[in-house]
Design a protein around this motif. Sequence first.
Motif, PDB file in Angstrom:
ATOM      1  N   TYR A  59       1.168  -1.284   0.213  1.00 54.93           N
ATOM      2  CA  TYR A  59      -0.215  -0.352   0.070  1.00 54.93           C
ATOM      3  C   TYR A  59       0.976   1.388  -0.166  1.00 54.93           C
ATOM      4  O   TYR A  59       1.482   1.124   0.716  1.00 54.93           O
ATOM      5  N   LYS A 119      -3.730   3.401  -1.445  1.00 55.55           N
ATOM      6  CA  LYS A 119      -3.774   2.393  -3.147  1.00 55.55           C
ATOM      7  C   LYS A 119      -2.449   1.271  -2.892  1.00 55.55           C
ATOM      8  O   LYS A 119      -1.638   1.408  -1.985  1.00 55.55           O
ATOM      9  N   LYS A 120      -3.560   1.087  -3.102  1.00 58.31           N
ATOM     10  CA  LYS A 120      -3.213  -1.032  -3.645  1.00 58.31           C
ATOM     11  C   LYS A 120      -2.466  -1.088  -4.504  1.00 58.31           C
ATOM     12  O   LYS A 120      -3.397  -1.198  -5.691  1.00 58.31           O
ATOM     13  N   LYS A 121      -1.274  -2.599  -4.155  1.00 55.62           N
ATOM     14  CA  LYS A 121      -1.317  -3.228  -5.471  1.00 55.62           C
ATOM     15  C   LYS A 121      -1.054  -4.807  -4.625  1.00 55.62           C
ATOM     16  O   LYS A 121      -0.530  -5.033  -3.504  1.00 55.62           O
ATOM     17  N   LYS A 122      -1.618  -5.797  -5.024  1.00 48.67           N
ATOM     18  CA  LYS A 122      -1.371  -7.672  -4.825  1.00 48.67           C
ATOM     19  C   LYS A 122      -0.965  -7.952  -6.486  1.00 48.67           C
ATOM     20  O   LYS A 122      -0.866  -8.350  -7.090  1.00 48.67           O
ATOM     21  N   ILE A 125      -0.396  -6.014  -9.072  1.00 44.86           N
ATOM     22  CA  ILE A 125      -1.393  -5.280 -10.008  1.00 44.86           C
ATOM     23  C   ILE A 125      -1.941  -4.166  -9.298  1.00 44.86           C
ATOM     24  O   ILE A 125      -2.558  -4.560  -7.892  1.00 44.86           O
ATOM     25  N   ASP A 126      -2.751  -3.875  -9.850  1.00 43.01           N
ATOM     26  CA  ASP A 126      -2.787  -2.070  -8.956  1.00 43.01           C
ATOM     27  C   ASP A 126      -4.344  -2.940  -9.301  1.00 43.01           C
ATOM     28  O   ASP A 126      -5.122  -2.550 -10.035  1.00 43.01           O
ATOM     29  N   GLU A 127      -4.494  -2.157  -7.560  1.00 38.61           N
ATOM     30  CA  GLU A 127      -6.574  -2.964  -7.239  1.00 38.61           C
ATOM     31  C   GLU A 127      -6.664  -1.307  -6.465  1.00 38.61           C
ATOM     32  O   GLU A 127      -7.956  -1.059  -6.170  1.00 38.61           O
ATOM     33  N   ASP A 139      -9.472  -3.162   5.124  1.00 37.96           N
ATOM     34  CA  ASP A 139      -8.776  -3.718   4.150  1.00 37.96           C
ATOM     35  C   ASP A 139      -7.858  -4.488   5.298  1.00 37.96           C
ATOM     36  O   ASP A 139      -6.818  -5.255   4.973  1.00 37.96           O
ATOM     37  N   ASN A 143      -6.662  -8.602   5.312  1.00 34.96           N
ATOM     38  CA  ASN A 143      -4.922  -8.826   4.376  1.00 34.96           C
ATOM     39  C   ASN A 143      -4.421  -9.880   5.574  1.00 34.96           C
ATOM     40  O   ASN A 143      -3.271 -10.437   5.107  1.00 34.96           O
TER      41      ASN A 143
END
Length: 230
Positions: A59, A119-122, A125-127, A139, A143
């Motif tokens: 994040y 801003k989240k990446k998993k 991949i940008d979510e 969130d 997680n």
Amino acid sequence: MVYLCFWNQKLKIMKNELKSLLSEWYIKSSEKEIVNIFNQIAEILLLHTEITIGDDIRYTLEEIEFYYYKKGVFEEEYNICTYPRNSNALDFFWHYSGVDICFKSYEDAFGGILIRSLKKKKNNIDEGLIGGPMRCSIDLINNCVNTDHKLNIKIEKEPIKKDSFLTTIRQGIKSDYEIIDRAEKDIKPLVRYCYYISQGNDWNRNRKNEYVLIKDKNTSVRYKSNVKSF
């Protein structure tokens, strides 16, 4: 190998600098000095910091707010809203409004930095953007539970964003609204403790159940919504 050791040392120095800022705010005797420390903290958090969960979830902080109390310096109504806590610098503190990155607590001073947008990446991949402190908190918790990993603050020496950050008033504090109503053309600096990365000319993140600013948040005009604050 020598270069890698040097790089890791630089990262350690920056993280130690952040911990020092989160501790040393207490020894400053004036609001101006403390706000200068807030500005330095905001720069590190918004431009150099990721919150990671394991190896797959990252994040970046997009919007944060400073909440604090210090006897003799910050005792006005708009500061007493801070949740009391007994924390060390860089602790995470969950409360009824979300989650804070903490200042070091003292007997007559405490506070934290509320995470308002991420801003989240998993798996790289940008979510997208998570808007609102409770959404961010949920969130992060989900997680951690689902992956059995703890939150970790990771600081990069070079900025991880090219953006600059802006400041505005904190969201949803009644006394902030009252100050604006009394002095709309001259917003007092003391309420500008929300720091954010601009998402464009509008800062309407299309999220429900929350006050949003329809105009750029860097202006002194606040557009109030009738929607209940989240």
